[in-house]
Write a protein that holds these residues in place. Structure first.
Motif, PDB file in Angstrom:
ATOM      1  N   ARG A 112       7.357  65.801  42.635  1.00 51.10           N
ATOM      2  CA  ARG A 112       6.173  66.655  42.715  1.00 51.10           C
ATOM      3  C   ARG A 112       5.600  67.103  41.375  1.00 51.10           C
ATOM      4  O   ARG A 112       4.418  67.419  41.281  1.00 51.10           O
ATOM      5  CB  ARG A 112       6.489  67.904  43.546  1.00 51.10           C
ATOM      6  N   THR A 113       6.428  67.154  40.323  1.00 55.70           N
ATOM      7  CA  THR A 113       6.018  67.834  39.095  1.00 55.70           C
ATOM      8  C   THR A 113       4.741  67.290  38.478  1.00 55.70           C
ATOM      9  O   THR A 113       3.785  68.025  38.233  1.00 55.70           O
ATOM     10  CB  THR A 113       7.154  67.796  38.057  1.00 55.70           C
ATOM     11  N   GLY A 114       4.706  65.988  38.200  1.00 49.05           N
ATOM     12  CA  GLY A 114       3.532  65.409  37.555  1.00 49.05           C
ATOM     13  C   GLY A 114       2.284  65.544  38.407  1.00 49.05           C
ATOM     14  O   GLY A 114       1.205  65.921  37.906  1.00 49.05           O
ATOM     15  N   THR A 339      -3.268  62.029  33.727  1.00 51.78           N
ATOM     16  CA  THR A 339      -2.721  63.378  33.586  1.00 51.78           C
ATOM     17  C   THR A 339      -1.291  63.479  34.106  1.00 51.78           C
ATOM     18  O   THR A 339      -0.409  64.032  33.442  1.00 51.78           O
ATOM     19  CB  THR A 339      -3.603  64.407  34.321  1.00 51.78           C
ATOM     20  N   ALA A 340      -1.044  62.961  35.309  1.00 49.94           N
ATOM     21  CA  ALA A 340       0.299  63.043  35.884  1.00 49.94           C
ATOM     22  C   ALA A 340       1.307  62.250  35.063  1.00 49.94           C
ATOM     23  O   ALA A 340       2.463  62.659  34.905  1.00 49.94           O
ATOM     24  CB  ALA A 340       0.290  62.543  37.331  1.00 49.94           C
ATOM     25  N   THR A 341       0.868  61.104  34.533  1.00 56.02           N
ATOM     26  CA  THR A 341       1.753  60.303  33.679  1.00 56.02           C
ATOM     27  C   THR A 341       2.092  61.043  32.397  1.00 56.02           C
ATOM     28  O   THR A 341       3.245  61.043  31.948  1.00 56.02           O
ATOM     29  CB  THR A 341       1.087  58.960  33.327  1.00 56.02           C
ATOM     30  N   ALA A 342       1.084  61.685  31.795  1.00 52.92           N
ATOM     31  CA  ALA A 342       1.296  62.435  30.552  1.00 52.92           C
ATOM     32  C   ALA A 342       2.278  63.577  30.769  1.00 52.92           C
ATOM     33  O   ALA A 342       3.205  63.781  29.974  1.00 52.92           O
ATOM     34  CB  ALA A 342      -0.036  62.973  30.030  1.00 52.92           C
ATOM     35  N   ILE A 343       2.082  64.329  31.851  1.00 55.17           N
ATOM     36  CA  ILE A 343       2.999  65.429  32.179  1.00 55.17           C
ATOM     37  C   ILE A 343       4.376  64.883  32.548  1.00 55.17           C
ATOM     38  O   ILE A 343       5.411  65.389  32.101  1.00 55.17           O
ATOM     39  CB  ILE A 343       2.443  66.270  33.347  1.00 55.17           C
TER      40      ILE A 343
END
Length: 406
Positions: A112-114, A339-343
């Motif tokens: 869930r985090t990203g 964005t999700a990949t970066a996070i």
């Protein structure tokens, strides 16, 4: 644009309920595992392995979320895994089963985090990103206040009744899952849609997110290097709690001071996030690092109980000034479709580095004592502060970011 949107509220409530469930069990988990025959060594191995699984999965599922152009399903599945793991701990006491259940719990966080942080970022502009991420962290940490407080209250009337506490923790976990199904995906552009001739999507491997490091901007890499160097010395909160215990607090008061720290965190994350939008995310993050270094120098110097309580107050300020801010900062340096990949890439590396940090801190404590452990961390943090303040490129990025929002 409304700052705290419906989506931000839902994500914040989901995090609050989930953290309430998790933190309800956090203080009693080592005690419970010992009561069913786990040695301290086995507990350490268990927690280290499951955290490694969770850490690496954040990168994979973050990239998968970007690839699928979906956020809500990853958020819903991740929180469902964490909720289901709570009562499963009470079913059997076999080591392999406990390992499986703890892996399910931490894998849920990885899934869930990203996606969750990308969904939060999509609800912001650069002018209010600190405020939104600060609000989310404030609500999340409020769960870390309510959970241990409820656990203490329950165990006061039902001493050593750990099994039923796992079932009770399932209730806020279910509320989190139900709330997550109120989320709706916005349209997310995938990187592949922007490629000429629309080349076929590449298969996402478990470690594919590592490639993003090479593809990311130099600004992203510079920020993440500084964050990871800090994470390498930012060991588990357990060491701070051990210091409080050494100062004369009994187990109940140690849990109490942990609740106190989280309360300060929860109360200050939103206003500090809002202030960060005015002065710049980097400046707020560096302010948090300065507070952190003071706290760790203080922990190394004092054994006075009142001084330690005051330092825990400062530690709450540090958390509020850095945790949400660091993720907000990273999302400013990534394209929307990544964005999700970066996070996920950052949090994956951070989880592994944090595990190393706790091992190093444990070795320093064992061989040289508590004071050396805290001094080494404080001194390393000073170097991180110098790194961020002395990096002209970062200053330029922040200045340009602020100009575009005016």
């Amino acid at each position: 644009m409304k700052t705290i949107t419906r989506t931000v509220w839902i994500l914040s409530l989901v995090s609050l309920f989930t953290d309430m469930a998790s933190e309800m069990l956090y203080p009693i988990m080592p005690i419970y595992l010992e009561s069913i025959g786990f040695s301290i060594l086995l507990i350490g191995v268990l927690e280290g392995l499951v955290e490694a699984v969770a850490g690496l999965s954040k990168g994979y599922f973050g990239q998968l979320s970007d690839s699928k152009a979906k956020r809500a399903p990853f958020v819903q599945l991740g929180y469902s895994f964490s909720a289901l793991s709570k009562p499963m701990m009470a079913f059997f006491i076999y080591p392999l089963w406990i390992f499986f259940v703890r892996t399910v719990d931490r894998l849920g966080k990885g899934i869930r985090t990203g996606a969750r942080d990308a969904m939060l970022s999509a609800e912001t502009t650069k002018a209010n990103k600190g405020k939104v991420f600060g609000f989310h962290r404030s609500m999340d940490t409020l769960g870390a206040v309510l959970g241990p407080a409820l656990a203490l209250l329950y165990l006061y009337f039902n001493p050593k009744d750990y099994i039923n506490l796992f079932y009770i923790a399932f209730i806020p976990g279910v509320l989190a899952v139900v709330a997550s199904f109120l989320l709706k995906d916005k349209k997310v552009e995938t990187a592949s849609k922007n490629v000429i001739n629309k080349q076929p999507k590449k298969k996402i491997g478990f470690f594919s997110f590592i490639k993003y490091w090479k593809q990311s901007s130099s600004e992203y890499r510079k920020v993440v290097i500084g964050l990871l160097f800090f994470a390498l010395f930012n060991s588990s909160d357990v060491f701070l709690l051990l210091k409080a215990k050494d100062a004369g607090l009994d187990d109940t008061w140690v849990i109490g001071i942990y609740i106190f720290y989280n309360l300060i965190f929860a109360l200050t994350a939103y206003p500090l996030g809002s202030f960060a939008d005015k002065i710049g995310l980097k400046k707020m993050f560096v302010f948090g690092l300065i507070i952190f270094s003071i706290v760790y120098f203080g922990m190394g110097l004092t054994t006075n109980l009142y001084a330690i309580i005051a330092l825990f107050f400062g530690y709450g300020i540090f958390g509020a000034a850095t945790e949400g801010i660091s993720k907000a900062w990273i999302t400013n340096l990534a394209k929307d479709e990544n964005t999700a990949t970066a996070i996920g890439t950052f949090t994956a590396f951070q989880s592994i580095v944090a595990m190393i940090a706790s091992v190093v801190a444990g070795l320093l404590w064992f061989y040289f004592g508590a004071s050396v452990t805290f001094f080494v961390t404080a001194i390393a943090t000073v170097f991180v502060i110098i790194y961020f303040l002395g990096n002209a490129s970062l200053n330029k990025i922040i200045t340009q970011s602020q100009k575009t929002t005016k």
